[in-house]
Design an enzyme around this catalytic site. Structure first.
Site: not given
Ligand code: ARG
Length: 396
Positions: A16, A95, A124, A174
């Site tokens: 991406d 994040r 995110d 992912s």
């Molecule tokens: N669900 C988790 C959160 O909102 C992880 C998000 C990222 N997960 C991922 N497999 N890329 O904090």
């Protein structure tokens, strides 16, 4: 070149964000500066080279590990922040720090916008957008994946047409990871009835491959911060890394969670967080010894509030500041040692001790030496039970 607009892009090296670099150059007529943040699990140099190879004007890297641990992970540990009783919030805690580094880079480089590779249906994007605009309201935030409407296959074709050096082998899952844990979703994990396949895991051993004998360890805390394991003082990042390896090798730290996203959908995510699971269990055990009943009750409510606040992307809020102040105050006496047993996927606290412990053997014991005043219990119970007796006599 000098008068070109600049965009600072959070760059992971994946498909991406690699496609985003030429896409910005073509669609925004902008120069792209990438920022890659090391939160514990990346090969910065390889990603930096790839950023330049896909056309970034400049590729910046930041080592965020110590800051992540000291300003995000340990405060969340002290707070007892676990989302929906399962998720220790690794991704969610990373994040806001990435947002901070994006803002710093944008300001240093004179960029008008920052960009990230989040999709339009996750948490995110919220954490990054809210984080960036809280710190620098003047910056524009662009999320190309949210905007361009390309499927994965179209992205691959786009990259191939431009001869971008991407590796497409990537897994069916992912994945996001930092020191505090690994988050895995997509593929067959999207069926919540299906047991996660072994390939979803990378940090933790399956039970069939864990040692037959239990491993014991001791964690020392100083005012709620873990500072040593088995008597050996370690800086935070090293300590977490050590526990990730030790607990992971005993199969500890696998979490299978159907969670409530901020954007209103439920999603099934698998987490590996061996170090975080051990540290939360240990920290909580030490608090059972050092906090009063009222402190423990109130703190448990704050823990949930804190976890929601982190999950929902509100790190840079005054609310977080206030919660932190409360939490920090509760940690003044949370000093001592916790002994744990790791065995076949289980992490069990087997001992706790503190110089500030409120547990008094002379009050608790059933043996000789008991100093609890048994006779005082009679009067206490009589008055304590008075309203219940009265009501049951009158309102028959
Ligand atoms: N669900 C988790 C959160 O909102 C992880 C998000 C990222 N997960 C991922 N497999 N890329 O904090």
């Amino acid at each position: 070149m000098a008068d070109k607009k600049k965009i600072v892009l959070a760059y992971s090296g994946g498909l991406d964000t690699s496609v985003a670099v030429p896409w910005f150059k073509e669609n925004y007529d902008a120069e792209v500066i990438t920022v890659t943040v090391d939160l514990g699990m990346v090969d910065l140099e390889a990603i930096r080279k790839r950023a330049l190879a896909v056309g970034a004007a400049k590729a910046l890297t930041v080592d965020g590990r110590d800051t992540l641990v000291n300003e995000f992970l340990f405060p969340a540990l002290q707070a007892g922040a676990i989302y929906e009783e399962q998720y220790p919030l690794a991704t969610a805690l990373g994040r806001p720090l990435i947002a901070r580094y994006l803002v710093e880079a944008a300001q240093a480089e004179g960029a008008y916008a920052v960009a990230h590779g989040c999709t339009g249906k996750g948490n995110d994007q919220v954490r990054l957008d809210v984080g960036v605009t809280a710190l620098a309201p003047e910056l524009k935030v662009i999320a190309p994946v949210r905007d361009w409407g390309m499927s994965r296959q179209q992205e691959i074709e786009y990259a191939q047409a431009r001869k971008l050096p991407i590796n497409i082998k990537s897994s069916r899952f992912s994945v996001d990871e930092n020191l505090w844990g690994r988050s895995v979703e997509a593929g067959e994990l999207e069926d919540p009835w299906q047991e996660p396949p072994e390939e979803a895991y990378a940090w933790t051993k399956p039970l069939s491959a864990t040692p037959d004998d239990p491993a014991y360890l001791e964690v020392h805390f100083d005012q709620g911060i873990p500072t040593a394991v088995d008597g050996e003082a370690m800086p935070g990042a090293a300590l977490i890394r050590h526990l990730n390896a030790l607990a992971g090798s005993n199969g500890v730290g696998r979490l299978d969670h159907v969670e409530n996203r901020l954007v209103g959908i439920k999603s099934r995510e698998v987490y590996e967080a061996p170090g975080a699971v051990v540290l939360h269990a240990a920290h909580k055990a030490l608090e059972t010894l050092t906090l009063s009943k009222d402190q423990a009750r109130t703190k448990a409510r704050i823990a949930q509030e804190y976890a929601d606040m982190v999950y929902n992307g509100l790190w840079y809020s005054h609310h977080r500041h206030d919660l932190d102040a409360y939490v920090r105050s509760t940690q003044r006496y949370v000093t001592g040692d916790v002994r744990l047993r790791l065995h076949k996927g289980n992490c069990v606290v087997v001992g706790r001790s503190s110089p500030n412990g409120l547990y008094q053997h002379r009050l608790a014991t059933y043996d000789s030496g008991d100093q609890f005043d048994h006779s005082a219990a009679v009067g206490f119970i009589s008055i304590y039970g008075l309203p219940v007796r009265t009501q049951n006599q009158v309102q028959r």
